[in-house]
Structures are given as structure tokens and as C-alpha cells.
Design a protein around this motif. Structure first.
Motif, PDB file in Angstrom:
ATOM      1  N   VAL A   1       0.845  -1.203   0.000  1.00 41.00           N
ATOM      2  CA  VAL A   1       0.000   0.000   0.000  1.00 41.00           C
ATOM      3  C   VAL A   1       0.876   1.247   0.000  1.00 41.00           C
ATOM      4  N   THR A   2       1.233   1.731   1.187  1.00 38.27           N
ATOM      5  CA  THR A   2       2.053   2.948   1.259  1.00 38.27           C
ATOM      6  C   THR A   2       3.439   2.722   0.646  1.00 38.27           C
ATOM      7  N   GLY A   3       3.919   1.488   0.713  1.00 35.84           N
ATOM      8  CA  GLY A   3       5.225   1.180   0.135  1.00 35.84           C
ATOM      9  C   GLY A   3       5.135   0.768  -1.331  1.00 35.84           C
ATOM     10  N   ASN A   4       3.982   0.934  -1.920  1.00 33.16           N
ATOM     11  CA  ASN A   4       3.755   0.494  -3.302  1.00 33.16           C
ATOM     12  C   ASN A   4       3.520   1.723  -4.192  1.00 33.16           C
ATOM     13  N   PRO A   5       4.458   2.018  -5.101  1.00 33.20           N
ATOM     14  CA  PRO A   5       4.317   3.229  -5.927  1.00 33.20           C
ATOM     15  C   PRO A   5       3.034   3.233  -6.759  1.00 33.20           C
ATOM     16  N   ARG A   6       2.441   2.069  -6.970  1.00 28.98           N
ATOM     17  CA  ARG A   6       1.216   2.028  -7.782  1.00 28.98           C
ATOM     18  C   ARG A   6      -0.054   2.110  -6.924  1.00 28.98           C
ATOM     19  N   VAL A   7       0.119   2.217  -5.612  1.00 30.03           N
ATOM     20  CA  VAL A   7      -1.044   2.413  -4.739  1.00 30.03           C
ATOM     21  C   VAL A   7      -0.830   3.685  -3.893  1.00 30.03           C
ATOM     22  N   ARG A   8       0.231   3.731  -3.129  1.00 28.64           N
ATOM     23  CA  ARG A   8       0.668   4.858  -2.298  1.00 28.64           C
ATOM     24  C   ARG A   8      -0.173   5.142  -1.059  1.00 28.64           C
ATOM     25  N   SER A   9      -1.486   4.966  -1.132  1.00 26.26           N
ATOM     26  CA  SER A   9      -2.322   5.362   0.005  1.00 26.26           C
ATOM     27  C   SER A   9      -3.559   4.469   0.095  1.00 26.26           C
ATOM     28  N   TRP A  10      -4.024   4.262   1.313  1.00 23.31           N
ATOM     29  CA  TRP A  10      -5.271   3.529   1.512  1.00 23.31           C
ATOM     30  C   TRP A  10      -6.438   4.261   0.864  1.00 23.31           C
ATOM     31  N   SER A  11      -6.303   5.574   0.727  1.00 23.93           N
ATOM     32  CA  SER A  11      -7.381   6.383   0.147  1.00 23.93           C
ATOM     33  C   SER A  11      -7.566   6.114  -1.346  1.00 23.93           C
ATOM     34  N   ASN A  12      -6.582   5.427  -1.941  1.00 16.73           N
ATOM     35  CA  ASN A  12      -6.591   5.186  -3.382  1.00 16.73           C
ATOM     36  C   ASN A  12      -7.363   3.889  -3.701  1.00 16.73           C
ATOM     37  N   CYS A  13      -8.621   3.861  -3.327  1.00 15.08           N
ATOM     38  CA  CYS A  13      -9.459   2.649  -3.435  1.00 15.08           C
ATOM     39  C   CYS A  13      -9.372   2.001  -4.815  1.00 15.08           C
ATOM     40  N   SER A  14      -9.452   2.829  -5.864  1.00 15.63           N
ATOM     41  CA  SER A  14      -9.570   2.289  -7.217  1.00 15.63           C
ATOM     42  C   SER A  14      -8.269   1.663  -7.721  1.00 15.63           C
TER      43      SER A  14
END
Ligand code: HEC
Ligand code: HEC
Length: 185
Positions: free
Chosen positions: A145-158
Motif C-alpha cells: 500500500v504505502t510502500g507500493n508506488p502504484r497504490v501509495r495510500s489507503w485512500s486510493n481505493c480504485s
């Protein structure tokens, strides 16, 4: 003769009440069309103004008091470290739209669960801080999640919920980017 008159009267009555009912239906139809058009317009306004920095969180992911707080002018100018200020007319329309469709107003697939354990005195400003959300996601390691450049944040649901924009968060639609060792892209 009396019986015949009674029959005619009954038939007339039936016909007129049928016609009246029909009129009512037309009115109802028109009203519901107008309401649908308005809802569409409000949704368009929401998409236009609230989906440029992140995806447009569905209104039933937070209670109405949360949307009310998020949509205050003083809150919008310092919105999670960003300025999300709006023209007053748009602000009022979007705020009303979100509150009318909120988790404590409309019963939807997630609304009841999301509100479980939340006291009426709490006004969460984040979906991602709701205890139900945290519990649902507590098995996902932070490196994804936070350590994943393709997600970055829990807020990034999609980023993980492939149908989130359509309001669907079902398990078989989840695809965490970089989660599969055969996923090279
Ligand atoms: C200028 C960019 C921007 C705009 C425009 C914007 N937001 Fe946000 N919003 C953010 C940022 C940044 C965050 C925090 C994201 C994070 O923590 O990763 C956020 C977070 C949120 C959250 C909390 C998500 C969570 O973590 O549960 C909600 C709810 C939200 N925004 C609603 C709105 C609404 C409603 C609008 C339209 C009025 C809006 N946003 C417009 C930048 C913006
Ligand atoms: C890093 C990827 C990731 C992000 C970001 C993420 N989720 Fe999830 N979500 C998951 C996973 C994985 C599950 C399945 C958890 C389980 O069943 O063990 C899940 C489960 C869910 C479920 C329950 C699905 C079901 O059928 O039981 C909902 C609802 C949900 N998430 C909503 C959200 C919302 C809303 C956001 C954004 C505010 C979000 N998620 C952000 C990965 C994510």
C-alpha cells in the motif's frame, strides 16, 4: 332500471378513478424524472469537482455528518493538505447530494457495516479511519500500500478495487498491483 343505473354509475366511478389514478401516475413520473435529472446533475457536479485528485468516493461510504463537515468552506480550503475550495453554488449542491446519499440515510450494501461501532458523537473525516475499514483491510501488508508506488495510500481505493468507480468493492474484483510474482508490468 335502478340496477342498470347503479352499474353505469359504478362503471363511471371506476373509469374516473382509473383516469384520476393515471393522472397521478403522470405527475409522479414527471416528478421522479425531474428528481432523477437533478440527481444526475448533482452527480456530474460531484464528479467534476471531487474526482480530479482522487476517485469520487461514493456518498454511502461516510455518514451525512461527515460530508457536512468535509464540505464546510473552512474545511475545503485545508482539505487533507490541499485546497479544494468551490464556488458557493456548487459547494451547496454537492454537499446536499452527498448528505442525501450518505451511509446513515440510504441503506446500501456497505452502509450499515461501515457505521457499526461508530458513535453518533464521532464525525470521521476519512473512510480509511473507520474501524470497519481498518478491520477489512488489516491483512494487507503496508509494503503493498504505502510502500507500493502504484497504490501509495489507503485512500486510493480504485488502485486495488477495479470496479470501485462503479461503486462495487466485491472480493473477486480486487487486484492489488504488484501483488503477484508473475505480474511484471
Ligand atoms: C486538490 C485536490 C483535491 C480535491 C479537488 C479534492 N480532494 Fe479529497 N482529498 C485530497 C487529498 C490529498 C486527500 C488525502 C489522500 C490521502 O491521504 O492519500 C483527500 C482525501 C479525501 C477524503 C478521505 C479519504 C480517506 O482517506 O478515507 C474524502 C472523503 C475526500 N477527500 C472528499 C473530497 C470531496 C467531497 C471533494 C470535492 C469537494 C474532494 N475530496 C476534492 C485532495 C483533494
Ligand atoms: C492496497 C489495496 C486496497 C486499497 C487501496 C483499498 N482496498 Fe478495499 N480491500 C482490499 C482487499 C485485499 C480486500 C479483501 C480483504 C479480505 O477479504 O480479506 C478489500 C476489501 C474491501 C471491502 C469488502 C469487500 C468484500 O466483498 O468483503 C470493501 C467494501 C472495501 N475493501 C472498500 C474499500 C474502499 C472504500 C477503499 C478506499 C477508501 C479501499 N477499499 C481501498 C484492498 C484494498
Amino acid at each position: 332500471m335502478i340496477r342498470f343505473a347503479a352499474c353505469v354509475l359504478a362503471a363511471l366511478f371506476a373509469f374516473s378513478s382509473f383516469a384520476l389514478a393515471d393522472d397521478d401516475d403522470d405527475d409522479d413520473d414527471e416528478r421522479s424524472h425531474r428528481q432523477q435529472d437533478l440527481a444526475k446533475l448533482h452527480n456530474m457536479l460531484y464528479q467534476k469537482n471531487c474526482a480530479s485528485c482522487h476517485f469520487a468516493y461514493q456518498a454511502d461510504l461516510l455518514p451525512s455528518r461527515s460530508w457536512k463537515a468535509i464540505m464546510q468552506p473552512s474545511a475545503l480550503v485545508k482539505h487533507f493538505g490541499d485546497n479544494a475550495e468551490l464556488a458557493e453554488g456548487e459547494r451547496l449542491a454537492i454537499s446536499a447530494f452527498l448528505q442525501a446519499n450518505a451511509a446513515d440515510v440510504r441503506r446500501t450494501r456497505w452502509s450499515k457495516k461501515l457505521l457499526r461501532g461508530l458513535s453518533k458523537h464521532e464525525t470521521p473525516l476519512r473512510i480509511t479511519k473507520l474501524s470497519y475499514f481498518v478491520r477489512l483491510h488489516d491483512e494487507v501488508p503496508t509494503r503493498l500500500v504505502t510502500g507500493n508506488p502504484r497504490v501509495r495510500s489507503w485512500s486510493n481505493c480504485s488502485a486495488c478495487h477495479t470496479e470501485a468507480k462503479q461503486g462495487s468493492f466485491r472480493e473477486h474484483e480486487i487486484d492489488i498491483p504488484g501483488d503477484n510474482f508473475w505480474d511484471f508490468d
